[in-house]
Structure formats: structure tokens, C-alpha cells
Design an enzyme around this catalytic site. Structure first.
Site, PDB file in Angstrom:
ATOM      1  NE  ARG A 111      -0.485   0.303   4.967  1.00  0.00           N
ATOM      2  CZ  ARG A 111      -0.807   0.964   6.052  1.00  0.00           C
ATOM      3  NH1 ARG A 111      -1.797   1.845   6.011  1.00  0.00           N
ATOM      4  NH2 ARG A 111      -0.175   0.760   7.193  1.00  0.00           N
ATOM      5  CB  SER A 169      -5.454   3.788   6.020  1.00  0.00           C
ATOM      6  OG  SER A 169      -5.660   4.100   7.382  1.00  0.00           O
ATOM      7  CD  GLU A 195     -16.937   2.831   1.639  1.00  0.00           C
ATOM      8  OE1 GLU A 195     -16.174   3.032   2.604  1.00  0.00           O
ATOM      9  OE2 GLU A 195     -18.190   2.848   1.739  1.00  0.00           O
ATOM     10  CG  PHE A 220     -15.157  -0.640   3.529  1.00  0.00           C
ATOM     11  CD1 PHE A 220     -16.205  -1.301   4.147  1.00  0.00           C
ATOM     12  CD2 PHE A 220     -14.078  -0.232   4.301  1.00  0.00           C
ATOM     13  CE1 PHE A 220     -16.183  -1.549   5.514  1.00  0.00           C
ATOM     14  CE2 PHE A 220     -14.052  -0.482   5.663  1.00  0.00           C
ATOM     15  CZ  PHE A 220     -15.104  -1.139   6.272  1.00  0.00           C
ATOM     16  CG  HIS A 279      -5.839  -1.758   4.956  1.00  0.00           C
ATOM     17  ND1 HIS A 279      -5.278  -0.715   4.243  1.00  0.00           N
ATOM     18  CD2 HIS A 279      -5.518  -1.559   6.259  1.00  0.00           C
ATOM     19  CE1 HIS A 279      -4.623   0.086   5.075  1.00  0.00           C
ATOM     20  NE2 HIS A 279      -4.747  -0.399   6.299  1.00  0.00           N
ATOM     21  CG  ASP A 311      -8.213  -3.446  11.072  1.00  0.00           C
ATOM     22  OD1 ASP A 311      -7.814  -3.075  12.193  1.00  0.00           O
ATOM     23  OD2 ASP A 311      -8.022  -2.804  10.036  1.00  0.00           O
ATOM     24  NE  ARG A 358      -2.745  -2.434   9.626  1.00  0.00           N
ATOM     25  CZ  ARG A 358      -3.487  -2.521  10.721  1.00  0.00           C
ATOM     26  NH1 ARG A 358      -4.513  -3.372  10.746  1.00  0.00           N
ATOM     27  NH2 ARG A 358      -3.239  -1.766  11.759  1.00  0.00           N
TER      28      ARG A 358
END
Length: 327
Positions: free
Chosen positions: A17, A44, A68, A93, A119, A127, A177
Site C-alpha cells: 500500500r 491509510s 464507497e 469496502f 488492506h 481489524d 497492509r
């Protein structure tokens, strides 16, 4: 000729990322009409770094908030005005919540929108299962006109983001991530539709993508200590898949293992199985999530818990080889 990481580079770890915002800034500086649309996760996803790289980039980042589906719609509109539009957000998402808009607005119309969430997979770690997207490759791979790229490291992610800008129509770039070791040289140039042989072998073929590349290389070392030689292939381009490289390898080794940080249903494993069924049937084992959601935990713990690590690949190779022996 693809350039691989030097020993010094290979010792470094970066998240895929981390390449996103920095590479968008490079593309903008080169004069490409790139824009980014994010859904309140620009820190992020690192699209914030794109906006802050130059004063003129501030107007190229559109933060639509926690929306989104609107993110995809805005990106589609920007693409229709001549921009190369990248979308951010987390994979759960950015693909799951927005699937209808990706399908009917972007893919159906072949718009120049690049779906590039971060992610993905269980590497999201703490998470938990609700945020660990494990079916995104399947969703995106099933869409007509969609190119699917899954980079193994920072350099490959940078190459994938660049390729997305060069490739007309919708492209999916899957980023994670977790920090992972470097495989490729920093300035590597990769191709859509190509897979890359990272290690040659004679006894079994391991086709992997994303974070599983590091696990496959570890498995290769462990198996070599037992006198077993495996060929490791990075299926960087999941769609279109490099059929020729995979079939040629399996013709040589006689069996295959597919490893992915994704469900075994519909992802890279399904893609490889389809190719082998059509062109060269051979024993094949699959390392991936077995029709289940993830759970909260550290990345390394989850890889072992769900049998996605090097030890799982070693076991799968031995199973595939045993099946080959009795065929």
C-alpha cells in the site's frame, strides 16, 4: 529481463500500500492526468501522500467521505472527462460495498477507472474478520473487461499502479497492509499477462501471488533441505493469466500447488485449475482460506492459524508429489 532485488534490497520490508500515493505523485509529475478518489481513508491508503507531493495535486484528490458507492460514481465521471481515475479505500469496502457500481458503471462501460484498494486479505490482522476481504479477487476476476493485478512487494505494486495507468479500461490492483520482503528491484518493470519464475525447480510447481510469494520462497528453502526442488512462479497478473508459463512449468514438474491469501473459491487457485484442466491436467493442491471468514490476530499468527504459511505450502507440495507418483 526482469530485475530482482539485491541481497540488500531483499532484507528490507515495505507494505504494498505504501507504493500507492507515491506512485500516483510520480505519474502526475510526468504529466499523466491521474486523479484519486478516496472514501475517508486517505491516510491509510496513502493517497494523502499523492495530494501533498505537490501543490497542484491537492485538487487531484477527491475525498467523498464514507461513501464507497459514490466514490466509484465520482471516479467514473472523472474518467469520462479524460482523467485516469484511481479509487482508494479498504478492499472490503472498495470492492464489496461498491460492487454494483463497479460492475454496472465501470466494467460494463469499460471506463478508465483503476480500483486500487489497500488492506486486502487476513494481513489486515487485528481489524478482524469483518475487514479481512478474502473474496475480492473472485469478484473482480469474474467481471468482463477487468484486469486483475496482485503485486508481491512494494516494487511490484509501483509497477502495477503504473501499468494500470497504461492499460485502457478498468484495472484492479490488490494491495495489503503488512510489510513484506522485497522480491523485485526497486525500478522493476512488469507486464500485464505475465507470470515470473522466481526460482527454478523440477519436482513441483508453486504458483503464488501477493504475500504468499514470501511464504513460497521460504517453503522452497525448507524443501531444498530435504532434497525437493520446487519451481516458484509469481502470478502477478491473475487476469489475464500467463497460461504458457504455468503450463510449461507443470509439464516439467508434473504437479502444482497454488498459494494465495484469499479464498480457495474463485481466486488464483480457480484460475490455475481452469488452465490446467484445459491444457495439461495434473495433480494440484490449494493453499488458501477454506470457505471461512478470518479473525482478529497478528498477521504471522493468522497465517499459521489458517494454514497459509510456508509450512502449509511444504505440506501441500508433498501431497501433490505423492498424488503425482500414483498417477
Amino acid at each position: 529481463m526482469v530485475k530482482f532485488a539485491s541481497p540488500e534490497e531483499a532484507s528490507q520490508k515495505k507494505a504494498t500500500r505504501a507504493a500507492f500515493g507515491a506512485t500516483l505523485a510520480e505519474l502526475a509529475a510526468e504529466g499523466l492526468p491521474v486523479v484519486a478518489v478516496d472514501a475517508d481513508l486517505s491516510g491509510s491508503t496513502t493517497t494523502k501522500k499523492f495530494a501533498s507531493a505537490a501543490p497542484e495535486n491537492e485538487d487531484r484528490l477527491f475525498n467523498v467521505g464514507i461513501a464507497e458507492q459514490n466514490m466509484i460514481g465520482v471516479a467514473a465521471g472523472l474518467a469520462l472527462t479524460g482523467h485516469i481515475a484511481y479509487t482508494g479505500s479498504f478492499a472490503v469496502f472498495g470492492t464489496g460495498r461498491a460492487y454494483d457500481q463497479i460492475r454496472n458503471t465501470v466494467a460494463y462501460s469499460k471506463l478508465n477507472v483503476k480500483i486500487a484498494p489497500t488492506h486486502a486479505g487476513i494481513s489486515v490482522g487485528p481489524d478482524g474478520g469483518s475487514h479481512q476481504m478474502l473474496e475480492d479477487i473472485s469478484l473482480m476476476r469474474g467481471l468482463p473487461h477487468m484486469t486483475v493485478l496482485v503485486p508481491a512487494d512494494y516494487a511490484a505494486a509501483r509497477a502495477a499502479i503504473r501499468l494500470a495507468a497504461e492499460t485502457p479500461g478498468p484495472v484492479y490492483v490488490r494491495m495489503g497492509r503488512a510489510s513484506v520482503p522485497c522480491v523485485y528491484a526497486a525500478d522493476v518493470e512488469l507486464e500485464v499477462g505475465r507470470a515470473y519464475v522466481l526460482r527454478e525447480g523440477a519436482d513441483a510447481t508453486v504458483v503464488a501471488c501477493g504475500v504468499e510469494i514470501d511464504e513460497a520462497m521460504k517453503a522452497a528453502e525448507a524443501l531444498a533441505a530435504e532434497g525437493i526442488s520446487i519451481e516458484v512462479i509469481d502470478a502477478f497478473s491473475v487476469k489475464p493469466l500467463d497460461r504458457a508459463t504455468i503450463v510449461s512449468s507443470v509439464e516439467k514438474t508434473g504437479c502444482a500447488v497454488v498459494a494465495e491469501e484469499h479464498s480457495v473459491i474463485g481466486g488464483l487457485g480457480s484460475a490455475v485449475a481452469e488452465v490446467l484442466a484445459e491444457e495439461h491436467p495434473a495433480p494440484c493442491e490449494f493453499v488458501g482460506m477454506r470457505d471461512m471468514f478470518g479473525k482478529s490476530g497478528e498477521f504471522s499468527e493468522l497465517m499459521a492459524y489458517f494454514s497459509l504459511d510456508a509450512a502449509a505450502i511444504v505440506e501441500a507440495v508433498k501431497k501433490a508429489m505423492a498424488r503425482k507418483a500414483i498417477c
